[in-house]
Scaffold this active site. Structure first.
Site, PDB file in Angstrom:
ATOM      1  N   HIS A 144      37.948  40.934  35.979  1.00  0.00           N
ATOM      2  CA  HIS A 144      38.433  42.091  35.223  1.00  0.00           C
ATOM      3  C   HIS A 144      37.241  42.805  34.588  1.00  0.00           C
ATOM      4  CE1 HIS A 144      40.497  44.215  31.971  1.00  0.00           C
ATOM      5  NE2 HIS A 144      41.667  43.885  32.469  1.00  0.00           N
ATOM      6  N   GLU A 185      49.700  47.661  37.926  1.00  0.00           N
ATOM      7  CA  GLU A 185      49.464  47.350  36.515  1.00  0.00           C
ATOM      8  C   GLU A 185      48.978  48.618  35.838  1.00  0.00           C
ATOM      9  OE1 GLU A 185      47.661  43.447  35.018  1.00  0.00           O
ATOM     10  OE2 GLU A 185      46.257  44.939  34.300  1.00  0.00           O
ATOM     11  N   GLU A 207      41.509  36.140  36.400  1.00  0.00           N
ATOM     12  CA  GLU A 207      41.283  37.500  36.883  1.00  0.00           C
ATOM     13  C   GLU A 207      39.830  37.911  36.734  1.00  0.00           C
ATOM     14  OE1 GLU A 207      44.185  39.477  34.498  1.00  0.00           O
ATOM     15  OE2 GLU A 207      42.764  40.002  32.939  1.00  0.00           O
ATOM     16  N   ASP A 238      41.358  42.391  39.550  1.00  0.00           N
ATOM     17  CA  ASP A 238      41.952  43.507  38.820  1.00  0.00           C
ATOM     18  C   ASP A 238      41.190  44.754  39.260  1.00  0.00           C
ATOM     19  OD1 ASP A 238      43.264  44.179  35.688  1.00  0.00           O
ATOM     20  OD2 ASP A 238      41.830  45.546  36.615  1.00  0.00           O
TER      21      ASP A 238
END
Lengths: 302, 134
Positions: free
Chosen positions: A153, A267, A151, A183
């Site tokens: 992130h 998420e 990811e 993300d």
């Protein structure tokens, strides 16, 4: 016209509920009722007996998928390069961590695996064993039809050596089994409220996490061809259906223009208390759908 | 199922033979959002009624086995899974008097994907809890 998004939810959203006020059955119910078609999990959190679930658990898993008509999307895993204090992990050990999770993900029906590699510095540079370790399991991933996607992130932005290295790896190997997971926390452009106590004071990296790193959503267009999965990270959607941190009204049109037709997997990562996430996820699922519908009704020219 | 907070109500009790207590135990939920191998836990600090007991002296009882700090660091094949309880054993001659006590816990968790200066990062819990038997 480009395809439509697929909508999913990560069980990670219910971190403050899971294990104390929510079990797997309730998690499935909350996810399916949003209209999502996909479920994302963390292997080491949501699979009883990880990495070797007992038969009864596997039977229940497949029953729940059938009953709720959900498909497994992405399974999150870790390559714990600092498993031993003061010691690095070898390439062989790193590859073994990946193989363990590829096999479990395949057994459970997942198509994507997010390995989170240990890092070696403040810039969150992954331990250099990541590339040779991944290379050793590319054939296995191909055989199991799984895409490994680390990811991107916060606080790591899109334009960063870590991302360049991942793209270089994809180009060099020509693999279809390694890609990028985005993300959406990287697009955060307003500060989080009520998080200050979570992180060490005076830490510059912590400040980035609180304030957001403000990646311009337009930058997604430059890497879209390498993106396999999106975790729709968010922190708070208020009573007027307005996200206070992530600029979805800017993000969604860019994803549409890029032709992204994969999953948006909710998420939620907000208040550290139970009973908040269930409705927050519902709000986000509504908000994302409304923005996609609005774009489809009147596409914005690039 | 866990109680939501890190320090569980149940499991807070004296340790050792009655009349010759050598300490007390307190029960924790998994101090992480993911199951982890025990070597990623670098001990647990406990403060009871203002008295501090460091992670070097406390040990962890998991699945019926006791791990001191050195044992924990070596336990790369032992998993503290989601749903498992762990109890901290705190050595204190005589144990604690029956009553309501103020507890603070810092479980020192190493997350390899965090920058090196944030390892370990304490996972904190604080509450009042009750010991019933002397």
């Amino acid at each position: 016209m480009a395809g439509q998004f697929k909508y999913g939810v990560s069980l990670y959203s219910f971190t403050e509920d899971f294990g104390s006020v929510m079990g797997l059955e309730e998690g499935f119910d909350h996810i399916a009722d949003t209209g999502a078609t996909g479920i994302e999990i963390l292997g080491a959190t949501h699979v009883t007996g990880y990495p070797e679930p007992p038969k009864a658990w596997l039977d229940r898993w497949f029953d729940l998928l059938d009953w709720h008509r959900l498909e497994p999307t992405n399974m999150c895993s870790w390559v714990d390069t600092k498993l031993r204090l003061g010691c690095s992990m070898t390439i062989e050990e790193g590859a073994a961590e990946l193989e363990r999770d590829l096999r479990l993900a395949h057994r459970l029906g997942f198509k994507f695996l997010r390995p989170k590699f240990g890092v070696i510095d403040q810039d969150l540079t992954p331990d250099p064993i990541w590339a040779p370790a991944v290379e050793r399991v590319l054939d296995l991933a191909h055989k199991l039809d799984i895409v490994m996607n680390p990811e991107i992130h916060s606080p790591t932005p899109i334009n960063h050596p870590v991302v360049h290295e991942y793209i270089h790896f994809i180009e060099r190997t020509g693999t279809k089994n390694f890609a990028l997971l985005i993300d959406t926390g990287i697009f955060q452009d307003r500060p989080l409220r009520g998080w200050q106590h979570e992180l060490p004071e005076g830490d510059s990296e912590a400040a980035k996490i609180i304030n957001g790193i403000h990646v311009d959503p337009e930058e997604f267009l430059g890497i879209a061809q390498y993106v396999s999965f999106i975790q729709a990270k968010f922190h708070y959607i208020n009573d007027d259906l307005h996200d206070e941190n992530i600029p979805w009204d800017k993000v969604i049109p860019v994803l549409k223009r890029a032709g992204y037709a994969g999953y948006l997997s909710s998420e939620y990562e907000g208040a550290r208390e139970p009973w908040v996430a269930i409705d927050q996820v519902r709000r986000q699922q509504l908000l994302l759908r409304q923005l996609e519908q609005a774009y489809d009704a009147a596409p914005v020219a690039a | 199922m866990y109680e939501f907070q890190l320090i569980q109500s149940t499991g807070f009790r004296n340790h050792g033979p009655q009349g010759a207590r050598d300490g007390f135990e307190l029960r924790l939920r998994l101090p992480n959002y993911r199951g982890m191998r025990l070597s990623l836990l670098d001990g647990i600090d406990v403060t009871v009624d203002g008295e501090f007991f460091g992670h070097e002296v406390n040990s962890l009882i998991l699945h019926g086995k006791t791990y001191d700090l050195e044992d924990m660091r070596k336990a790369t094949a032992v998993s503290w899974a989601m749903g498992d309880f762990g109890s901290v054993f705190v050595p204190k001659a005589g144990g604690l008097a029956p009553g309501i006590h103020h507890l603070k816990v810092a479980a020192r968790v190493r997350s390899p994907y965090f920058p090196p200066h944030l390892q370990p990062l304490p996972v904190n819990g604080e509450r009042l809890a009750t010991i019933i038997l002397p």
